[in-house]
Design a protein around this motif. Structure first.
Motif, PDB file in Angstrom:
ATOM      1  N   GLN A 159    -166.845 -48.606  75.544  1.00  0.00           N
ATOM      2  CA  GLN A 159    -168.145 -47.978  75.747  1.00  0.00           C
ATOM      3  C   GLN A 159    -168.266 -46.665  74.990  1.00  0.00           C
ATOM      4  O   GLN A 159    -167.271 -46.057  74.589  1.00  0.00           O
ATOM      5  CB  GLN A 159    -168.412 -47.753  77.243  1.00  0.00           C
ATOM      6  CG  GLN A 159    -167.606 -46.631  77.894  1.00  0.00           C
ATOM      7  CD  GLN A 159    -166.352 -47.125  78.549  1.00  0.00           C
ATOM      8  OE1 GLN A 159    -165.805 -48.142  78.162  1.00  0.00           O
ATOM      9  NE2 GLN A 159    -165.897 -46.396  79.550  1.00  0.00           N
ATOM     10  N   ASN A 195    -171.958 -52.379  66.790  1.00  0.00           N
ATOM     11  CA  ASN A 195    -173.173 -53.180  66.688  1.00  0.00           C
ATOM     12  C   ASN A 195    -172.793 -54.657  66.678  1.00  0.00           C
ATOM     13  O   ASN A 195    -171.644 -55.018  66.878  1.00  0.00           O
ATOM     14  CB  ASN A 195    -173.986 -52.785  65.444  1.00  0.00           C
ATOM     15  CG  ASN A 195    -173.154 -52.869  64.169  1.00  0.00           C
ATOM     16  OD1 ASN A 195    -172.380 -53.799  63.975  1.00  0.00           O
ATOM     17  ND2 ASN A 195    -173.311 -51.881  63.295  1.00  0.00           N
ATOM     18  N   SER A 220    -170.653 -50.686  77.374  1.00  0.00           N
ATOM     19  CA  SER A 220    -171.935 -49.998  77.531  1.00  0.00           C
ATOM     20  C   SER A 220    -172.091 -48.877  76.505  1.00  0.00           C
ATOM     21  O   SER A 220    -171.112 -48.400  75.920  1.00  0.00           O
ATOM     22  CB  SER A 220    -172.049 -49.430  78.951  1.00  0.00           C
ATOM     23  OG  SER A 220    -171.034 -48.471  79.188  1.00  0.00           O
ATOM     24  N   ASN A 276    -173.601 -48.701  73.450  1.00  0.00           N
ATOM     25  CA  ASN A 276    -173.369 -49.008  72.044  1.00  0.00           C
ATOM     26  C   ASN A 276    -174.685 -49.470  71.430  1.00  0.00           C
ATOM     27  O   ASN A 276    -175.753 -49.196  71.980  1.00  0.00           O
ATOM     28  CB  ASN A 276    -172.281 -50.077  71.899  1.00  0.00           C
ATOM     29  CG  ASN A 276    -170.876 -49.500  72.048  1.00  0.00           C
ATOM     30  OD1 ASN A 276    -170.362 -48.837  71.150  1.00  0.00           O
ATOM     31  ND2 ASN A 276    -170.246 -49.755  73.193  1.00  0.00           N
ATOM     32  N   ASN A 277    -174.617 -50.169  70.301  1.00  0.00           N
ATOM     33  CA  ASN A 277    -175.810 -50.718  69.664  1.00  0.00           C
ATOM     34  C   ASN A 277    -175.731 -52.234  69.597  1.00  0.00           C
ATOM     35  O   ASN A 277    -176.162 -52.845  68.616  1.00  0.00           O
ATOM     36  CB  ASN A 277    -175.968 -50.138  68.247  1.00  0.00           C
ATOM     37  CG  ASN A 277    -176.178 -48.632  68.257  1.00  0.00           C
ATOM     38  OD1 ASN A 277    -176.912 -48.113  69.099  1.00  0.00           O
ATOM     39  ND2 ASN A 277    -175.519 -47.926  67.357  1.00  0.00           N
ATOM     40  N   LEU A 278    -175.174 -52.857  70.622  1.00  0.00           N
ATOM     41  CA  LEU A 278    -175.005 -54.306  70.637  1.00  0.00           C
ATOM     42  C   LEU A 278    -176.338 -55.002  70.889  1.00  0.00           C
ATOM     43  O   LEU A 278    -177.204 -54.475  71.594  1.00  0.00           O
ATOM     44  CB  LEU A 278    -173.988 -54.697  71.717  1.00  0.00           C
ATOM     45  CG  LEU A 278    -172.594 -54.084  71.546  1.00  0.00           C
ATOM     46  CD1 LEU A 278    -171.727 -54.400  72.748  1.00  0.00           C
ATOM     47  CD2 LEU A 278    -171.941 -54.584  70.268  1.00  0.00           C
ATOM     48  N   THR A 279    -176.479 -56.190  70.334  1.00  0.00           N
ATOM     49  CA  THR A 279    -177.723 -56.941  70.471  1.00  0.00           C
ATOM     50  C   THR A 279    -177.409 -58.406  70.731  1.00  0.00           C
ATOM     51  O   THR A 279    -176.261 -58.842  70.644  1.00  0.00           O
ATOM     52  CB  THR A 279    -178.575 -56.835  69.182  1.00  0.00           C
ATOM     53  OG1 THR A 279    -177.806 -57.319  68.076  1.00  0.00           O
ATOM     54  CG2 THR A 279    -178.991 -55.401  68.908  1.00  0.00           C
ATOM     55  N   ASN A 302    -177.367 -50.839  76.128  1.00  0.00           N
ATOM     56  CA  ASN A 302    -177.471 -51.633  74.899  1.00  0.00           C
ATOM     57  C   ASN A 302    -178.833 -52.330  74.961  1.00  0.00           C
ATOM     58  O   ASN A 302    -178.947 -53.427  75.508  1.00  0.00           O
ATOM     59  CB  ASN A 302    -176.351 -52.664  74.812  1.00  0.00           C
ATOM     60  CG  ASN A 302    -174.992 -52.053  74.564  1.00  0.00           C
ATOM     61  OD1 ASN A 302    -174.647 -51.695  73.445  1.00  0.00           O
ATOM     62  ND2 ASN A 302    -174.207 -51.916  75.623  1.00  0.00           N
TER      63      ASN A 302
END
Length: 659
Positions: free
Chosen positions: A188, A193, A210, A212-215, A235
């Motif tokens: 986190q 990404n 948690s 981050n820039n995850l999608t 995110n």
């Protein structure tokens, strides 16, 4: 001759003096921060690695390392050795400033634990593949940057990996299968990404990506499904079933129909199975208006004709003056009007006359069937408007905490159609009526249930203090040793009371006893939940990994059915979990004679008396006999535990001087 001997002695003396000076300057140079020669044979390799690390990572010279003897480095700050080799290096919170340079700590090939958290180290992580024996790596709360270190994927013994609170960027590797022993993964508060990898590590207990820039959609794997929304929060691009956020359109956690994104449980029209279509585009407004006007005109004409026809028919009926008695079918339709939620209930109207005496034993509110004749201040529409929080996923479905408009809190289990066997509506209702009639202080009461086409819900009282699983295991920082012996005895008695009641009051069985299915009530009494639902599970569906360790040997085949004796076996495993603090997946394979020694080893610092510990361990061993015929009944197990409790009270009273 004497002159030659004198010159020879002088030469040897000067040679030794020069070597001594070189060694002294080399050592002092290392201690002062200069980089030692890695290939030098003057220092042990581990000492060279440590001093090389200090020269690049300790720019403020906070580490007071000095080497006067060959193995002095084993006494340095943060260093722990075994047989002269460094196995642990921990310098958390030392204020180190610099970089973790290549070919420094990475040459400590016997290192098990590396902890550099809460410093000011920066730069990328070097190649760590040389740390083949590493089990724990803590690099959190620094300023490390770059991508996820690919060399970490080669550390197959790694159990704990914490890279949180740094500046890592790029994607998290999609394939982490090599790290199959991980029990803790914290990533986190970085800038990772891409998508969440489909983790399936069976030992993983702590996980956080948690901030981050995850999608994208979170993969629904048995491992990731164990974690709640807090592991994925902050995110904004993430979606999926695990965090109750639909990827394309919002979906109700209770029903599969489309719902309004502003309502977590859906609006009433949508909860009734009505498909909510997208609003028409502005280009179609004119055509729609014309069509609507024409439809309204036709509707008014038809309504007028129907009114005229109705008046004529009424007059004809009054003239005849006859009154026909209501048929059984019409009576059923009056008492149980068609359900607008689904067409399934309309199809079942023909069965209602046979079911009226049975169904009228319960009270109905909306379309919920309440158990035990209880009247409840809520209906299905209120339930659908409630806010929902995911609590977990189990053998037969997903469990939510639902908060109604009147602040009443319920636990709602939505049965998964993919995990439950196909049963008729009558079979389901008959079974749930029997289960709903069970009432005991150590059972979480089932209040109501609902079924429609493809949807089945079970509603329980909400228990505020969590599960026994959380109490036993919790976080490693708060649960460092097993529960106190007296707590184990109290919880064991409570659970045994609940199971014995199920077996005696009905022909039902629990079928899925485990620590996560034992909840703690308002007074921290242990209450069994999810009882008698396993019979509805589809035996061909994937096995719940959390339940596998509790299964009796005779039920481990998919075609075998659970019995009351398999409940006894699960209770024995649960009792060992209580006594040792170890999940069944961590229980070693032991013969019964070795179990007491293992339990004592797990409670080495408990200080409880041998005979008390031995008595409960003996009960667990009897419950876990391989042959079901040799196991006692739950009433016999309960009696054993109560006898242990009585003997303990007698001993305690005697020690206090009471007769």
């Amino acid at each position: 001759m004497k002159l030659l001997q004198s010159h020879s002695r002088l030469f040897h003396y000067l040679t030794l003096t020069c070597l001594s000076v070189i060694i002294i300057f080399a050592v002092r140079g290392c201690a002062a921060g200069s980089t030692p020669l890695v290939g030098s044979s003057l220092l042990p390799s581990d000492a060279v690695s440590l001093l090389s690390f200090k020269s690049k990572a300790d720019l403020d010279n906070r580490l007071l390392y000095s080497l006067n003897e060959r193995f002095d480095y084993c006494q340095w700050q943060g260093v722990k050795c075994a047989q002269g080799r460094v196995v642990r290096f921990a310098l958390q919170g030392f204020g180190l400033r610099g970089v973790l340079a290549p070919n420094t700590l990475t040459r400590l090939d016997q290192l098990r634990v590396l902890n550099l958290d809460n410093n000011s180290l920066s730069g990328p992580i070097p190649d760590l593949s040389g740390l083949a024996n590493l089990k724990s790596l803590f690099l959190d709360h620094n300023s490390f940057s770059g991508s996820f270190p690919p060399s970490i994927l080669l550390l197959h013994r790694l159990r704990v990996l914490d890279l949180s609170h740094n500046n890592f960027t790029g994607p998290i590797p999609a394939d982490l299968t090599g790290l199959d022993r991980l029990s803790c993964l914290r990533l986190q508060s970085n800038r990772f990404n891409g998508t969440v990898p489909p983790l399936n590590q069976s030992y993983l207990l702590i996980f956080n990506v948690s901030d981050n820039n995850l999608t994208g959609a979170i993969p629904v794997t048995p491992t990731l499904s164990r974690f709640g929304t807090s592991s994925f929060q902050l995110n904004l691009g993430l979606c999926g079933e695990i965090i109750n956020k639909a990827c394309n359109s919002s979906r109700s956690p209770f029903f599969g129909s489309s719902t309004n994104a502003t309502s977590p449980l859906g609006q009433s029209a949508q909860s009734q199975g009505i498909v909510v279509k997208e609003p028409p585009s502005p280009r179609k407004h004119k055509n729609i208006g014309l069509a609507l006007g024409f439809s309204i005109g036709i509707s008014v004409l038809i309504a007028s004709l129907l009114c005229v026809f109705g008046l004529v028919k009424k007059q004809s009926t009054q003239e005849k003056g006859s009154k026909q008695p209501m048929s059984a079918s019409s009576d059923a339709e009056t008492a149980y009007p068609p359900n607008p939620i689904t067409e399934t209930r309309i199809e079942e109207m023909s069965e209602l006359p046979k079911r009226i005496p049975e169904v009228r034993k319960v009270q109905k509110s909306g379309n919920l069937v309440f158990c035990g004749g209880e009247t409840q201040p809520y209906g299905l529409e209120q339930l659908m408007r409630a806010s929902a929080e995911l609590l977990g996923r189990g053998t037969v479905g997903t469990t939510y905490k639902a908060v109604l408009d009147n602040q009443l809190i319920l636990t709602v289990k939505r049965m998964d159609a993919n995990k439950t066997a196909v049963t008729g509506s009558q079979v389901f209702e008959h079974h749930m009526d029997a289960v709903g009639g069970l009432r005991h202080p150590n059972l979480v009461p089932m209040r109501a249930y609902f079924q429609a086409k493809g949807e089945r819900l079970v509603i329980y009282d909400y228990q505020p203090n969590g599960s026994l699983f959380n109490l036993i295991h919790g976080s490693k920082s708060t649960r460092a040793k097993p529960l106190h012996w007296t707590s184990c005895l109290k919880i064991a008695e409570d659970v045994a009371q609940g199971l014995a009641y199920i077996h005696q009051a009905s022909r039902l069985i629990h079928g899925n006893l485990k620590s996560s299915n034992v909840l703690l009530g308002a007074d921290f009494e242990a209450c069994v939940t999810d009882y008698c639902l396993a019979v509805l599970a589809d035996s061909s569906s994937n096995e719940d990994p959390d339940s596998a360790g509790y299964k009796a040997p005779e039920t481990r085949r998919s075609s075998s059915r659970a019995t009351s004796k398999s409940d006894v076996y699960a209770f024995g495993i649960l009792l060992l979990e209580l006594l040792t603090g170890k999940h069944p997946s961590q229980h070693p394979f032991l013969v019964p004679t070795d179990v007491p020694n293992w339990v004592r080893a797990m409670r080495a610092d408990d200080g409880c008396e041998e005979n008390r510990l031995g008595m409960l361990t003996e009960v667990a061993c009897i419950c876990n006999l391989t042959s079901p015929e040799q196991r006692p009944t739950m009433w016999q197990v309960l009696k054993m535990i109560q006898e242990i409790k009585e003997s303990v009270m007698v001993e305690d009273n005697a020690s206090l001087g009471f007769s």
